[in-house]
Design an enzyme around this catalytic site. Structure first.
Site, short mmCIF file in Angstrom:
data_model
loop_
_atom_site.label_atom_id
_atom_site.label_comp_id
_atom_site.label_asym_id
_atom_site.label_seq_id
_atom_site.Cartn_x
_atom_site.Cartn_y
_atom_site.Cartn_z
N SER A 137 -17.50 19.99 8.56
CA SER A 137 -18.84 20.60 8.68
C SER A 137 -19.19 21.15 7.30
O SER A 137 -18.28 21.39 6.48
CB SER A 137 -18.77 21.77 9.68
OG SER A 137 -19.92 22.59 9.59
N TYR A 150 -14.84 29.54 13.01
CA TYR A 150 -15.26 28.15 12.80
C TYR A 150 -15.15 27.78 11.32
O TYR A 150 -14.62 26.73 10.96
CB TYR A 150 -16.68 27.97 13.32
CG TYR A 150 -17.23 26.56 13.28
CD1 TYR A 150 -16.69 25.55 14.08
CD2 TYR A 150 -18.30 26.23 12.45
CE1 TYR A 150 -17.21 24.26 14.06
CE2 TYR A 150 -18.83 24.94 12.42
CZ TYR A 150 -18.28 23.96 13.23
OH TYR A 150 -18.80 22.68 13.21
P1 NAP Z 1 -20.49 18.03 21.09
O1 NAP Z 1 -21.69 17.22 21.44
O2 NAP Z 1 -20.28 19.34 21.73
O3 NAP Z 1 -19.20 17.11 21.35
C1 NAP Z 1 -17.91 17.62 21.15
C2 NAP Z 1 -16.90 16.60 21.63
O4 NAP Z 1 -15.60 17.20 21.50
C3 NAP Z 1 -17.10 16.25 23.09
O5 NAP Z 1 -16.83 14.89 23.31
C4 NAP Z 1 -16.08 17.13 23.78
O6 NAP Z 1 -15.67 16.59 25.02
C5 NAP Z 1 -14.94 17.15 22.75
N1 NAP Z 1 -14.10 18.31 22.96
C6 NAP Z 1 -14.49 19.62 22.96
N2 NAP Z 1 -13.45 20.40 23.27
C7 NAP Z 1 -12.38 19.56 23.48
C8 NAP Z 1 -11.04 19.77 23.85
N3 NAP Z 1 -10.54 20.99 24.08
N4 NAP Z 1 -10.23 18.69 23.97
C9 NAP Z 1 -10.72 17.44 23.77
N5 NAP Z 1 -11.98 17.18 23.42
C10 NAP Z 1 -12.80 18.24 23.28
O7 NAP Z 1 -20.39 18.28 19.54
P2 NAP Z 1 -20.84 17.42 18.27
O8 NAP Z 1 -22.02 18.09 17.71
O9 NAP Z 1 -20.88 15.97 18.56
O10 NAP Z 1 -19.61 17.78 17.29
C11 NAP Z 1 -18.61 16.86 16.94
C12 NAP Z 1 -17.91 17.39 15.70
O11 NAP Z 1 -18.86 17.52 14.65
C13 NAP Z 1 -17.26 18.76 15.88
O12 NAP Z 1 -16.01 18.80 15.24
C14 NAP Z 1 -18.25 19.69 15.20
O13 NAP Z 1 -17.62 20.86 14.71
C15 NAP Z 1 -18.75 18.81 14.09
N6 NAP Z 1 -20.07 19.22 13.58
C16 NAP Z 1 -21.16 19.31 14.41
C17 NAP Z 1 -22.37 19.75 13.90
C18 NAP Z 1 -23.60 19.89 14.75
O14 NAP Z 1 -24.58 20.51 14.30
N7 NAP Z 1 -23.66 19.33 15.94
C19 NAP Z 1 -22.47 20.06 12.53
C20 NAP Z 1 -21.35 19.95 11.73
C21 NAP Z 1 -20.15 19.54 12.26
P3 NAP Z 1 -15.24 17.52 26.28
O15 NAP Z 1 -16.11 18.73 26.25
O16 NAP Z 1 -15.44 16.63 27.43
O17 NAP Z 1 -13.79 17.82 26.07
#
Ligand code: NAP
Length: 254
Positions: A137, A150
């Site tokens: 991130s 985070y």
């Molecule tokens: P998201 O839509 O909430 O998806 C998160 C994914 O991680 C889901 O598939 C979720 O599945 C899985 N996950 C969460 N907790 C878990 C656990 N305990 N065990 C296994 N799987 C788990 O989030 P996203 O925005 O796509 O984020 C993906 C990555 O990008 C993350 O690492 C996040 O920090 C990073 N990121 C996101 C943003 C943003 O603005 N969205 C910005 C920068 C970085 P389940 O809940 O079914 O387990």
């Protein structure tokens, strides 16, 4: 011409929605056999069926569950491309960041990616080719309010990427971190809802406040992150190693 990932096997953690699902779809389009994992069967099953891949239920905050997932994945064959994507972005002030929250975020966003990388790298080393892509991130290269845990976890992920880049430099593996700004997913939807609830602003105003953190005045799309992940898989990307690639429309420059 052969598809970029033909014959390659990929594991995308958290592939059931958001950024992980976009990467899983992109890799499948490029010819990879893709395994995804997550806690919610109905989400990972739908994506796996759509892309002709495999879904494995796992809670990556639980080391025994992570190890069972790794055993199942390895029994099916060596992984060539690992995307450590699963993550959580809880936010709280310093006094409200309790031990349980700190441990949960560190375990999922830093320790699990390290343990999964340690388990899967030996087969990549044996194959003399591999790609490890850590979805960090811009909180991995900068500080933001109410997100000490985070930021710490994503900085750890970036640090791991840089350290392992030295260890793996002569193996045929590349390891890099993608550092998106706000991306349009359920995670940013949650942040928007939290801001609206805490500040009394409308949802549209709360969303605009996040979009306006970028000089481009917009959030990043999941497709943009997936594009960067696929780019790193090219043979001609083998010199891109140990890097933190920020995808945030220039927000980090402010
Ligand atoms: P998201 O839509 O909430 O998806 C998160 C994914 O991680 C889901 O598939 C979720 O599945 C899985 N996950 C969460 N907790 C878990 C656990 N305990 N065990 C296994 N799987 C788990 O989030 P996203 O925005 O796509 O984020 C993906 C990555 O990008 C993350 O690492 C996040 O920090 C990073 N990121 C996101 C943003 C943003 O603005 N969205 C910005 C920068 C970085 P389940 O809940 O079914 O387990």
């Amino acid at each position: 011409m052969q598809a970029l990932l033909a014959t390659r096997r990929a594991l995308v953690t958290g592939g059931g929605r958001g950024i992980g699902a976009a990467i899983a779809r992109k890799f499948a389009e490029a010819g990879a056999h893709v395994t995804i994992c997550g806690r919610t069967p109905r989400e990972i099953d739908v994506v796996a069926a759509e892309i002709g891949g495999v879904a494995v239920v796992a809670d990556l905050t639980d080391r025994a569950s992570t190890d069972r997932m790794l055993a199942e994945v390895r029994a099916a064959g060596a992984i060539d491309v690992l995307v450590n994507n699963a993550g959580v972005a809880e936010s709280a002030s310093l006094d409200r960041t309790d031990d349980a929250m700190w441990d949960r975020i560190m375990e999922l966003d830093a320790t699990a990616p390290f343990r999964i990388t340690r388990a899967l790298a030996p087969a990549m080393i044996a194959a003399k080719w591999g790609r490890i892509i850590n979805i960090a991130s811009n909180a991995g290269v900068s500080g933001y309010g109410y997100t000490a845990a985070y930021c710490a976890a994503k900085h750890a992920m970036v640090g791991m990427t840089r350290g392992l880049a030295i260890d793996l430099a002569r193996t045929g593996i590349t390891i890099n971190a993608l550092c998106p700004g706000w991306v349009e997913t359920a995670m940013s939807d949650d942040a928007v809802a939290r801001i609206a609830q805490k500040t009394g602003r409308s949802v549209d105003e709360a969303r605009a406040s996040l979009a306006n953190m970028s000089p481009q005045r917009r959030m990043i799309t999941t497709a943009e992150v997936a594009h960067a992940a696929l780019m790193l898989c090219a043979d001609d990307a083998r010199g891109i190693h140990g890097q933190t690639i920020v995808i945030d429309g220039g927000a980090i420059l402010k």
